[in-house]
Design a protein around this motif. Sequence first.
Motif, PDB file in Angstrom:
ATOM      1  N   GLU A 140       0.834  -1.209   0.000  1.00 38.30           N
ATOM      2  CA  GLU A 140       0.000   0.000   0.000  1.00 38.30           C
ATOM      3  C   GLU A 140       0.866   1.256   0.000  1.00 38.30           C
ATOM      4  O   GLU A 140       0.565   2.224  -0.703  1.00 38.30           O
ATOM      5  N   VAL A 141       1.938   1.252   0.756  1.00 38.58           N
ATOM      6  CA  VAL A 141       2.846   2.410   0.765  1.00 38.58           C
ATOM      7  C   VAL A 141       3.454   2.603  -0.621  1.00 38.58           C
ATOM      8  O   VAL A 141       3.515   3.726  -1.135  1.00 38.58           O
ATOM      9  N   VAL A 142       3.871   1.515  -1.261  1.00 37.04           N
ATOM     10  CA  VAL A 142       4.446   1.600  -2.611  1.00 37.04           C
ATOM     11  C   VAL A 142       3.409   2.126  -3.591  1.00 37.04           C
ATOM     12  O   VAL A 142       3.715   2.983  -4.425  1.00 37.04           O
ATOM     13  N   ARG A 143       2.154   1.649  -3.506  1.00 39.34           N
ATOM     14  CA  ARG A 143       1.079   2.155  -4.374  1.00 39.34           C
ATOM     15  C   ARG A 143       0.883   3.661  -4.187  1.00 39.34           C
ATOM     16  O   ARG A 143       0.752   4.406  -5.154  1.00 39.34           O
ATOM     17  N   GLN A 144       0.842   4.074  -2.931  1.00 39.20           N
ATOM     18  CA  GLN A 144       0.649   5.499  -2.640  1.00 39.20           C
ATOM     19  C   GLN A 144       1.802   6.334  -3.194  1.00 39.20           C
ATOM     20  O   GLN A 144       1.581   7.376  -3.802  1.00 39.20           O
ATOM     21  N   ARG A 145       3.021   5.874  -2.962  1.00 38.46           N
ATOM     22  CA  ARG A 145       4.205   6.598  -3.466  1.00 38.46           C
ATOM     23  C   ARG A 145       4.214   6.653  -4.982  1.00 38.46           C
ATOM     24  O   ARG A 145       4.550   7.673  -5.571  1.00 38.46           O
ATOM     25  N   SER A 146       3.833   5.555  -5.629  1.00 37.56           N
ATOM     26  CA  SER A 146       3.791   5.511  -7.089  1.00 37.56           C
ATOM     27  C   SER A 146       2.752   6.491  -7.627  1.00 37.56           C
ATOM     28  O   SER A 146       2.976   7.162  -8.633  1.00 37.56           O
ATOM     29  N   ALA A 147       1.608   6.574  -6.964  1.00 37.44           N
ATOM     30  CA  ALA A 147       0.554   7.494  -7.379  1.00 37.44           C
ATOM     31  C   ALA A 147       1.026   8.935  -7.260  1.00 37.44           C
ATOM     32  O   ALA A 147       0.779   9.756  -8.144  1.00 37.44           O
ATOM     33  N   VAL A 148       1.728   9.246  -6.173  1.00 39.49           N
ATOM     34  CA  VAL A 148       2.261  10.601  -5.992  1.00 39.49           C
ATOM     35  C   VAL A 148       3.293  10.901  -7.066  1.00 39.49           C
ATOM     36  O   VAL A 148       3.291  11.973  -7.670  1.00 39.49           O
ATOM     37  N   ALA A 149       4.177   9.939  -7.337  1.00 35.39           N
ATOM     38  CA  ALA A 149       5.204  10.133  -8.360  1.00 35.39           C
ATOM     39  C   ALA A 149       4.577  10.307  -9.738  1.00 35.39           C
ATOM     40  O   ALA A 149       5.009  11.152 -10.521  1.00 35.39           O
ATOM     41  N   ALA A 150       3.549   9.530 -10.047  1.00 36.15           N
ATOM     42  CA  ALA A 150       2.869   9.647 -11.337  1.00 36.15           C
ATOM     43  C   ALA A 150       2.186  11.005 -11.461  1.00 36.15           C
ATOM     44  O   ALA A 150       2.225  11.624 -12.513  1.00 36.15           O
ATOM     45  N   GLY A 151       1.597  11.475 -10.372  1.00 34.55           N
ATOM     46  CA  GLY A 151       0.963  12.792 -10.382  1.00 34.55           C
ATOM     47  C   GLY A 151       1.975  13.897 -10.582  1.00 34.55           C
ATOM     48  O   GLY A 151       1.739  14.843 -11.330  1.00 34.55           O
ATOM     49  N   ALA A 152       3.116  13.786  -9.927  1.00 38.40           N
ATOM     50  CA  ALA A 152       4.169  14.793 -10.069  1.00 38.40           C
ATOM     51  C   ALA A 152       4.719  14.776 -11.487  1.00 38.40           C
ATOM     52  O   ALA A 152       4.980  15.819 -12.079  1.00 38.40           O
ATOM     53  N   SER A 153       4.850  13.581 -12.062  1.00 41.86           N
ATOM     54  CA  SER A 153       5.350  13.453 -13.414  1.00 41.86           C
ATOM     55  C   SER A 153       4.379  14.072 -14.408  1.00 41.86           C
ATOM     56  O   SER A 153       4.755  14.778 -15.334  1.00 41.86           O
ATOM     57  N   ALA A 154       3.081  13.819 -14.205  1.00 42.53           N
ATOM     58  CA  ALA A 154       2.056  14.379 -15.073  1.00 42.53           C
ATOM     59  C   ALA A 154       2.021  15.902 -14.959  1.00 42.53           C
ATOM     60  O   ALA A 154       1.871  16.597 -15.959  1.00 42.53           O
TER      61      ALA A 154
END
Length: 85
Positions: free
Chosen positions: A65-79
Amino acid sequence: MEDTVGLELDDDVDLNTSIGPEGLGLESIGILEVTVHLEREYDIEFSDEALELLINGTLGEFIDEVVRQRSAVAAGASAENSGSR
């Protein structure tokens, strides 16, 4: 977890170890302390549903779950960065 709630992890702890009292021994308040620390540290946010699952879940599920959350934040920052060009 050691720093946040003073829980020392034994050598027999693995990804299938329950986070709760029958495994790591964390009560709900301890799990909340850890999640609040992670939310602040990594700028992520756990939903109420995710917290409920974590309270009854395993260490592996918590890490996922932590990895999913971090990935979502990273994807949002990338977008956001690609959209500002």
